[in-house]
Design a protein around this motif. Structure first.
Motif, PDB file in Angstrom:
ATOM      1  N   SER A  60      25.757  43.665  42.782  1.00 18.27           N
ATOM      2  CA  SER A  60      26.965  42.872  42.783  1.00 18.27           C
ATOM      3  C   SER A  60      28.218  43.981  43.053  1.00 18.27           C
ATOM      4  N   ARG A  61      29.197  43.497  43.078  1.00 18.92           N
ATOM      5  CA  ARG A  61      30.501  44.269  43.135  1.00 18.92           C
ATOM      6  C   ARG A  61      30.942  44.907  42.036  1.00 18.92           C
ATOM      7  N   ARG A  62      30.387  44.550  40.592  1.00 16.15           N
ATOM      8  CA  ARG A  62      30.587  45.175  39.574  1.00 16.15           C
ATOM      9  C   ARG A  62      29.522  46.393  39.454  1.00 16.15           C
ATOM     10  N   GLY A  63      28.639  46.395  40.086  1.00 14.14           N
ATOM     11  CA  GLY A  63      27.473  47.572  40.149  1.00 14.14           C
ATOM     12  C   GLY A  63      26.198  47.223  39.328  1.00 14.14           C
TER      13      GLY A  63
END
Length: 84
Positions: free
Chosen positions: A37-40
């Motif tokens: 995800s974009r949040r890692g």
């Protein structure tokens, strides 16, 4: 269908019997996939059915052969298109 030696990959082939030549193939198998995800955050998807490679001879394209190869893969795995 045949198993690819040394792996769990399966190859489906299409042969023009009269011309004695391979006109298409499709290789599939199961793989572990990971979504980042974009949040890692990592989300694993274990042993997903994956279409790994396929080819249809240019002269045989747009005639339904690719679809037939995909249908053979889905039938062999008892799967539906959204499951790959």
């Amino acid at each position: 269908m045949a198993k690819w030696r040394g792996t769990d990959h399966v190859v489906v082939v299409a042969v023009d019997v009269r011309a004695r030549r391979l006109v298409g193939y499709l290789k599939y198998g199961r793989k572990d996939l990971y979504f980042y995800s974009r949040r890692g955050v990592v989300r694993p998807f274990e042993q997903c059915l994956c279409l790994l490679d396929f080819y249809v001879l240019e002269a045989m394209q747009r005639g339904g052969l690719g679809r037939a190869l995909c249908d053979a893969m889905l039938s062999g795995e008892g799967a539906r298109p959204h499951e790959i």
